[in-house]
Design a protein around this motif. Structure first.
Motif, PDB file in Angstrom:
ATOM      1  N   ASP A  49      -1.731  73.135 -49.806  1.00  0.00           N
ATOM      2  CA  ASP A  49      -2.038  72.895 -51.215  1.00  0.00           C
ATOM      3  C   ASP A  49      -0.780  73.023 -52.068  1.00  0.00           C
ATOM      4  O   ASP A  49      -0.483  74.088 -52.610  1.00  0.00           O
ATOM      5  CB  ASP A  49      -3.115  73.862 -51.691  1.00  0.00           C
ATOM      6  CG  ASP A  49      -3.557  73.600 -53.105  1.00  0.00           C
ATOM      7  OD1 ASP A  49      -3.149  72.571 -53.690  1.00  0.00           O
ATOM      8  OD2 ASP A  49      -4.320  74.431 -53.645  1.00  0.00           O
ATOM      9  N   LEU A  50      -0.030  71.933 -52.184  1.00  0.00           N
ATOM     10  CA  LEU A  50       1.223  71.944 -52.944  1.00  0.00           C
ATOM     11  C   LEU A  50       1.008  72.103 -54.443  1.00  0.00           C
ATOM     12  O   LEU A  50       1.950  72.384 -55.178  1.00  0.00           O
ATOM     13  CB  LEU A  50       2.017  70.676 -52.662  1.00  0.00           C
ATOM     14  CG  LEU A  50       2.568  70.553 -51.250  1.00  0.00           C
ATOM     15  CD1 LEU A  50       3.256  69.208 -51.050  1.00  0.00           C
ATOM     16  CD2 LEU A  50       3.520  71.683 -50.940  1.00  0.00           C
ATOM     17  N   SER A  51      -0.246  71.984 -54.891  1.00  0.00           N
ATOM     18  CA  SER A  51      -0.506  72.162 -56.320  1.00  0.00           C
ATOM     19  C   SER A  51      -0.197  73.591 -56.760  1.00  0.00           C
ATOM     20  O   SER A  51       0.070  73.837 -57.940  1.00  0.00           O
ATOM     21  CB  SER A  51      -1.951  71.796 -56.665  1.00  0.00           C
ATOM     22  OG  SER A  51      -2.856  72.739 -56.117  1.00  0.00           O
ATOM     23  N   LEU A  52      -0.217  74.530 -55.829  1.00  0.00           N
ATOM     24  CA  LEU A  52       0.149  75.904 -56.177  1.00  0.00           C
ATOM     25  C   LEU A  52       1.593  75.975 -56.668  1.00  0.00           C
ATOM     26  O   LEU A  52       1.914  76.713 -57.601  1.00  0.00           O
ATOM     27  CB  LEU A  52      -0.049  76.833 -54.977  1.00  0.00           C
ATOM     28  CG  LEU A  52      -1.470  76.976 -54.465  1.00  0.00           C
ATOM     29  CD1 LEU A  52      -1.485  77.760 -53.151  1.00  0.00           C
ATOM     30  CD2 LEU A  52      -2.343  77.647 -55.500  1.00  0.00           C
ATOM     31  N   THR A  65       3.400  73.189 -57.791  1.00  0.00           N
ATOM     32  CA  THR A  65       3.558  72.346 -58.983  1.00  0.00           C
ATOM     33  C   THR A  65       2.920  72.995 -60.207  1.00  0.00           C
ATOM     34  O   THR A  65       3.403  72.786 -61.325  1.00  0.00           O
ATOM     35  CB  THR A  65       2.994  70.935 -58.755  1.00  0.00           C
ATOM     36  OG1 THR A  65       1.616  71.023 -58.375  1.00  0.00           O
ATOM     37  CG2 THR A  65       3.786  70.201 -57.682  1.00  0.00           C
ATOM     38  N   ASN A  66       1.871  73.781 -60.028  1.00  0.00           N
ATOM     39  CA  ASN A  66       1.282  74.511 -61.162  1.00  0.00           C
ATOM     40  C   ASN A  66       2.267  75.539 -61.709  1.00  0.00           C
ATOM     41  O   ASN A  66       2.358  75.737 -62.921  1.00  0.00           O
ATOM     42  CB  ASN A  66      -0.025  75.191 -60.763  1.00  0.00           C
ATOM     43  CG  ASN A  66      -1.150  74.208 -60.563  1.00  0.00           C
ATOM     44  OD1 ASN A  66      -1.068  73.049 -60.968  1.00  0.00           O
ATOM     45  ND2 ASN A  66      -2.209  74.657 -59.910  1.00  0.00           N
ATOM     46  N   GLU A  89       4.804  73.558 -63.659  1.00  0.00           N
ATOM     47  CA  GLU A  89       4.242  73.117 -64.931  1.00  0.00           C
ATOM     48  C   GLU A  89       4.209  74.261 -65.938  1.00  0.00           C
ATOM     49  O   GLU A  89       4.596  74.092 -67.098  1.00  0.00           O
ATOM     50  CB  GLU A  89       2.839  72.556 -64.724  1.00  0.00           C
ATOM     51  CG  GLU A  89       2.184  72.099 -66.009  1.00  0.00           C
ATOM     52  CD  GLU A  89       0.758  71.629 -65.818  1.00  0.00           C
ATOM     53  OE1 GLU A  89       0.229  71.026 -66.764  1.00  0.00           O
ATOM     54  OE2 GLU A  89       0.164  71.878 -64.749  1.00  0.00           O
TER      55      GLU A  89
END
Length: 115
Positions: free
Chosen positions: A70-73, A75-76, A79
Motif C-alpha cells: 500500500d504505497l498510499s501510506l 504518498t499520504n 501530501e
C-alpha cells in the motif's frame, strides 16, 4: 534539515518502511547481487564465502513477505508534508517504520546493532 532552516527552508524527513516496489524486487536485487559477485576479486569472494551470498538472498526472500504493497501510506505522508500549515519534521510510513525502526533509533548503538 537543520542547516536549511537558516535559509527559511522547512525540510520534512519521510522514513518509509519496506514497500513492494521495483527497488525492493527480490528477483532484480538477486540478479544485481550475482552480477556484482561475479565481478569481485577472488580474494574478496573467499573472505565472504559463497554461503554469505546465499544467506543474504535468502534473508531478502523472507523479508519480502512482510513488505507492504500500500504505497498510499507513503504518498499520504508526502501530501501532508507538502500541504500542511505546520508539517511535522519526521514522518514514518508503514508498520515496520513505526513499530521497529523508530523505536530502535532511540536505543543505544550497541543494542540497536545487536538487534
Amino acid at each position: 534539515r537543520l542547516e536549511m532552516r537558516n535559509f527559511g527552508v522547512k525540510v520534512c524527513v519521510i522514513e518509509p518502511g519496506y514497500f513492494k516496489t521495483m527497488i525492493t524486487n527480490v528477483e532484480n536485487l538477486e540478479k544485481n547481487f550475482h552480477s556484482s559477485w561475479k565481478k569481485l576479486p577472488e580474494e574478496i569472494k573467499a573472505s565472504y564465502g559463497e554461503s554469505y551470498l546465499r544467506q543474504f538472498v535468502g534473508m531478502l526472500k523472507v523479508m519480502q513477505k512482510g513488505f507492504n504493497s500500500d504505497l498510499s501510506l507513503v504518498t499520504n505522508c508526502m501530501e501532508h508534508a507538502l500541504t500542511s500549515l505546520h508539517p511535522r519534521s519526521r514522518y514514518s510510513a508503514g508498520w515496520d517504520a513505526k513499530l521497529l525502526y523508530l523505536p530502535i533509533s532511540y536505543l543505544p548503538s550497541a543494542l540497536s546493532d545487536a538487534l
